[in-house]
Design an enzyme around this catalytic site. Structure first.
Site, PDB file in Angstrom:
ATOM      1  N   SER A  75       0.825  -1.210   0.000  1.00  0.00           N
ATOM      2  CA  SER A  75       0.000   0.000   0.000  1.00  0.00           C
ATOM      3  C   SER A  75       0.856   1.257   0.000  1.00  0.00           C
ATOM      4  CB  SER A  75      -0.894   0.028   1.239  1.00  0.00           C
ATOM      5  OG  SER A  75      -1.620  -1.165   1.355  1.00  0.00           O
TER       6      SER A  75
HETATM    7  N1  SAH Z   1      -0.924  -4.936   3.800  1.00  0.00           N
HETATM    8  C1  SAH Z   1      -0.208  -5.199   2.568  1.00  0.00           C
HETATM    9  C2  SAH Z   1      -0.924  -4.713   1.332  1.00  0.00           C
HETATM   10  C3  SAH Z   1      -1.830  -5.738   0.899  1.00  0.00           C
HETATM   11  S1  SAH Z   1      -2.504  -5.747  -0.715  1.00  0.00           S
HETATM   12  C4  SAH Z   1       1.192  -4.640   2.624  1.00  0.00           C
HETATM   13  O1  SAH Z   1       1.534  -3.938   3.588  1.00  0.00           O
HETATM   14  O2  SAH Z   1       1.963  -4.947   1.720  1.00  0.00           O
HETATM   15  C5  SAH Z   1      -3.904  -6.774  -0.315  1.00  0.00           C
HETATM   16  C6  SAH Z   1      -3.552  -8.194   0.025  1.00  0.00           C
HETATM   17  O3  SAH Z   1      -4.761  -8.830   0.432  1.00  0.00           O
HETATM   18  C7  SAH Z   1      -3.025  -9.015  -1.157  1.00  0.00           C
HETATM   19  O4  SAH Z   1      -1.819  -9.608  -0.801  1.00  0.00           O
HETATM   20  C8  SAH Z   1      -4.112 -10.050  -1.383  1.00  0.00           C
HETATM   21  O5  SAH Z   1      -3.602 -11.300  -1.827  1.00  0.00           O
HETATM   22  C9  SAH Z   1      -4.729 -10.162  -0.002  1.00  0.00           C
HETATM   23  N2  SAH Z   1      -6.110 -10.678   0.020  1.00  0.00           N
HETATM   24  C10 SAH Z   1      -7.100 -10.493  -0.887  1.00  0.00           C
HETATM   25  N3  SAH Z   1      -8.202 -11.153  -0.510  1.00  0.00           N
HETATM   26  C11 SAH Z   1      -7.913 -11.771   0.667  1.00  0.00           C
HETATM   27  C12 SAH Z   1      -8.659 -12.624   1.540  1.00  0.00           C
HETATM   28  N4  SAH Z   1      -9.914 -12.997   1.278  1.00  0.00           N
HETATM   29  N5  SAH Z   1      -8.045 -13.072   2.662  1.00  0.00           N
HETATM   30  C13 SAH Z   1      -6.751 -12.724   2.949  1.00  0.00           C
HETATM   31  N6  SAH Z   1      -6.003 -11.940   2.154  1.00  0.00           N
HETATM   32  C14 SAH Z   1      -6.570 -11.457   1.017  1.00  0.00           C
END
Ligand code: SAH
Length: 229
Positions: A75
Site C-alpha cells: 500500500s
Molecule cells: N498490507 C499489505 C498490502 C496488501 S494488498 C502490505 O503492507 O503490503 C492486499 C492483500 O490482500 C493481497 O496480498 C491479497 O492477496 C490479499 N487478500 C485479498 N483477498 C484476501 C482474503 N480474502 N483473505 C486474505 N487476504 C486477502
C-alpha cells in the site's frame, strides 16, 4: 559469484540514503495530516525497501503503491500511516490484519502493538512476508495463510482489526472477533473507484461507524473452497 538479484526480494541492508528517503516520506505523511508520534517514529525506522521488488530506492520510498506480484500491491505509505494512526495503538493491543501482502503494514504494526496476527490468501505471499518479517526481527507477528473473510478465529478476540484489501461489504466474522471497545479499520466498496475507509467501534451490542475518506485497495477475494476430503 552468481547474481542472485532476481530471486532476492528487497535488499537486506539500510544505507543512509534509505534513511534520508524515509525522513522525506515522513515529512509528506505529516503534511497529509498524520501526527501520532509513535507512528511517525516507526515509519522512520522500518526499511520499506526490504518489502518491495524494487531496487531503485527512490521508487521504493515514493508515496505510491507498488506491485508485488499475484495481483497484490504494497500500500501507499501515507495510507499505511493513516490506517496505523486510525487504530489508536498504545502498545498493549492484539491486532488482526487481513491481507498480509508484502508484510510492510504488519512490520509497522508489530512495533506499535503487542502482537499481530496477519492473514494472507496467497500462500507464496504469506511465505515471503514471513521471511522478510523474520529477517527484520519481528518476533511478535504470526503470518497465516487463509481466507480473511473468516478472520482468524483461533486467536480471537482482537483489540484491533485492520483490513488492507477491500471487501464489498463488512465481513461479519471480523466484527465478531473484535473485543468490546475494539476498533476495526476497513476499506469497503465493490468498485475500485468508490471505496471508503471506515472505522468501526464496537461498544456492547452497538456499532459506531466513522468515515475516513476515499481510498483504493485491491479487492478482497473470496478464496476458492478447500477441496472435499
Ligand atoms: N498490507 C499489505 C498490502 C496488501 S494488498 C502490505 O503492507 O503490503 C492486499 C492483500 O490482500 C493481497 O496480498 C491479497 O492477496 C490479499 N487478500 C485479498 N483477498 C484476501 C482474503 N480474502 N483473505 C486474505 N487476504 C486477502
Amino acid at each position: 559469484m552468481p547474481n542472485d538479484a532476481p530471486t532476492r526480494f528487497g535488499t537486506y541492508g539500510d544505507p543512509p540514503s534509505a534513511k534520508a528517503l524515509r525522513e522525506r516520506l515522513v515529512d509528506r505523511v505529516v503534511a497529509l495530516g498524520v501526527h501520532d508520534p509513535r507512528v511517525l517514529a516507526v515509519m522512520r525506522e522500518v526499511p520499506r525497501h526490504w518489502f518491495v521488488p524494487e531496487h531503485d530506492l527512490e521508487r521504493a520510498y515514493g508515496d505510491h503503491p507498488l506491485a508485488i506480484g499475484h495481483d497484490a500491491t504494497i500500500s501507499q505509505p501515507s495510507l499505511v500511516a493513516l490506517m496505523s494512526e486510525a487504530l489508536a495503538l498504545s502498545g498493549r493491543e492484539r491486532v488482526l490484519e487481513i491481507g498480509t501482502g508484502s508484510g510492510y503494514q504488519a512490520a509497522v504494526l508489530c512495533r506499535l502493538a503487542r502482537h499481530v496476527h496477519t492473514v494472507e490468501v496467497v500462500p507464496e505471499l504469506a511465505r515471503r512476508a514471513a521471511s522478510t518479517l523474520r529477517a527484520l526481527g519481528c518476533k511478535n507477528v504470526d503470518v497465516h495463510t487463509g481466507d480473511g473473510w473468516a478472520g482468524w478465529p483461533a486467536a480471537a478476540p482482537y483489540d484491533r482489526v485492520v483490513v488492507t484489501a477491500a471487501p464489498e461489504v463488512l465481513p461479519p466474522a471480523l466484527l465478531d472477533q473484535l473485543v468490546d471497545g475494539g476498533l476495526l479499520v476497513v476499506p469497503v466498496g465493490s468498485q475500485a473507484h468508490d471505496q471508503r475507509l471506515e472505522r468501526w467501534r464496537k461498544v456492547g451490542e452497538s456499532l459506531y461507524k466513522q468515515d475516513l475518506g476515499a481510498v483504493r485497495f485491491v479487492p478482497m477475494v473470496h478464496a476458492p473452497p478447500s477441496p472435499r476430503p
